[in-house]
Design a protein around this motif. Structure first.
Motif, short mmCIF file in Angstrom:
data_model
loop_
_atom_site.label_atom_id
_atom_site.label_comp_id
_atom_site.label_asym_id
_atom_site.label_seq_id
_atom_site.Cartn_x
_atom_site.Cartn_y
_atom_site.Cartn_z
N PRO A 185 24.65 -19.04 -15.31
CA PRO A 185 23.81 -17.93 -14.92
C PRO A 185 23.79 -16.76 -16.16
CG PRO A 185 25.61 -17.75 -13.62
CD PRO A 185 25.91 -19.08 -14.32
N ALA A 221 18.66 -18.52 -15.99
CA ALA A 221 19.58 -19.40 -16.32
C ALA A 221 19.57 -19.84 -17.79
CB ALA A 221 19.34 -20.61 -15.38
N VAL A 231 22.05 -23.66 -10.28
CA VAL A 231 21.25 -22.77 -9.96
C VAL A 231 19.89 -23.26 -9.87
CG1 VAL A 231 22.48 -20.80 -11.23
CG2 VAL A 231 21.10 -22.42 -12.67
#
Length: 474
Positions: free
Chosen positions: A392, A404, A358
């Motif tokens: 996530p 996150a 992410v």
């Protein structure tokens, strides 16, 4: 990890201020103004057309009545008044009782006036439009209420025949034909203008959306700048908003310059203060007695406070311009490899589980500092194992967007409730034998709050400390 935990157990981001009341959007204002003007213009146009058509219908209707009026005048003038009947003027409806079509001749120079009329009057009389006691005049038209309360269109004329007398000749007809024609036109106008208005509203909506599309693109580019996907606004914009785009780009460049200057000044200040403090601390350590110990103790405290406030100023300057984004996975893996080497003499293993890659808001340097402090503290107090996971976490950030979650666990002694309360104090340290200033987790929590995230502390499954860092994603 235990005594080396340097700050608050849970430090959420600051509460966001109340959102200000928003003014009406430009699109709504343009659309509303266009819709109101279109409605007003269509209404005025419809009213004008309806009135114009009504006058035309009345004029055409009056022309028919004037034909009958002239026939009566001609009969009256040539002395055939006594023989005049409704059949002689070409309209059978003058024969039918109360048909709505009437004629009437009144000799108004006698008292009482002598009156004769069509068979359709059925012993009724037509009212007058105006005073006709004057000299001969031109024909007049208007509306009156006739027999049975019907609304009639009436034309009348006064004729002066000298010694033969003065007469008022009237022709009246039911105005229903006029009303029906006007009503049919009004209905057609209503349907037509409603469809036209709907088309104008839809067209206006498309026009406003198309016209404001460049502003929507600028907004999208500003979002990309804030999240770090873009550095500047494109120069290819319509000339009407080109000055706005230029000023925004100038503001972005100015903010970047301010950030760089702030970082430079913070670094200069750090070097300027730390060197004299180091000299004072060295001199104090070389001396004896209670005074030297006190000076040395206060120098250490001053060093900690300076470290804290300089670091906080650096972090504030570092995020003064939001526009950077970084990938977490390579940062976490690099920190794990580095700190595993640093603590290899204690045989501490650092495991990483970052299958979900992410991007989070923040400069790489700030992310490395936050995650590095957490992992370094874990390594200091772990017996043999530190684990790092990245995943996530939808809707967990202060902004309400996706976030996150970086979780750091160790298998050290951990912290009980009283110890968690103690490390809430800035610079609080439970074990002075461990290296550090007691500011690491304070910097992490404050920096996380600046980015819209938070830091939480708890107990790991292995018995040590669990640090959970939440940061907004892009």
């Amino acid at each position: 990890m235990s005594a080396g935990a340097e700050t608050a157990a849970t430090v959420p981001a600051a509460e966001s201020p109340a959102r200000p009341k928003r003014a009406a959007s430009i699109a709504a204002r343009l659309f509303g103004a266009a819709a109101i003007w279109a409605f007003a213009i269509l209404l005025a146009g419809g009213w004008t057309l309806s009135n114009y058509y009504q006058r035309q219908v009345e004029r055409s209707f009056d022309q028919r009545l004037h034909v009958y009026l002239k026939t009566l005048v001609a009969g009256l003038a040539d002395g055939t008044f006594a023989r005049q009947d409704s059949g002689s003027i070409g309209e059978p409806r003058f024969e039918l009782p109360l048909s709505g079509w009437y004629w009437q001749i009144s000799r108004i120079d006698r008292d009482p006036p002598e009156t004769t009329g069509s068979k359709s009057l059925f012993e009724e009389q037509l009212p007058r439009l105006a005073d006709t006691d004057g000299a001969a005049s031109s024909a007049r038209e208007g509306y009156v209420t006739g027999p049975e309360g019907r609304r009639l269109r009436l034309v009348e004329r006064t004729i002066d025949l000298g010694s033969d007398g003065r007469y008022l000749i009237s022709i009246g007809a039911d105005s229903g034909e006029i009303d029906k024609d006007v009503a049919d036109l009004n209905f057609a106008l209503l349907v037509t203008f409603l469809l036209l208005g709907l088309g104008l509203v839809v067209t206006t909506g498309f026009q406003v959306g198309f016209g404001l599309r460049p502003l929507a693109r600028i907004r999208a580019q500003l979002v990309e700048i804030r999240t770090g996907s873009r550095a500047r606004i494109d120069d290819a914009v319509p000339r009407e908003i080109a000055p706005l785009a230029a000023e925004l780009n100038a503001l972005i460049d100015s903010n970047r310059a301010i950030v760089e200057r702030a970082r430079t000044h913070v670094g200069n200040l750090a070097h300027g203060l730390k060197t004299p403090l180091a000299v004072i601390a060295n001199e104090a350590r070389s001396g004896d007695g209670a005074f030297a110990e006190k000076v040395s103790e206060q120098a250490v405290l001053m060093r900690r406070q300076i470290d804290h406030h300089l670091e906080r100023a650096r972090l504030s300057a570092g995020i003064a311009f939001a526009g950077e984004a970084s990938e977490l996975k390579p940062i976490v893996e690099a920190i794990a490899r580095t700190l595993e080497k640093v603590h290899r003499d204690r045989d501490v293993r650092v495991g990483v589980a970052a299958g979900h890659d992410v991007r989070v808001r923040g400069e790489r340097q700030d992310l490395e500092e936050m995650i590095g402090n957490l992992v370094d503290n874990a390594c200091k107090w772990a017996r043999s194992q530190v684990s790092i996971s990245v995943e996530p976490l939808p809707g967990a950030a202060k902004s309400g967007h996706t976030a996150a979650l970086i979780r750091v666990d160790d298998d050290g002694p951990g912290l009980d409730t009283q110890e968690l309360d103690k490390v809430l104090a800035r610079g609080g340290r439970l074990d002075e034998t461990k290296p550090g200033s007691g500011l690491g987790l304070a910097i992490v929590s404050e920096l996380a709050a600046m980015y819209g995230g938070k830091l939480s502390l708890g107990r790991a499954p292995a018995g040590g400390l669990r640090c959970e860092l939440q940061l907004p994603t892009v």
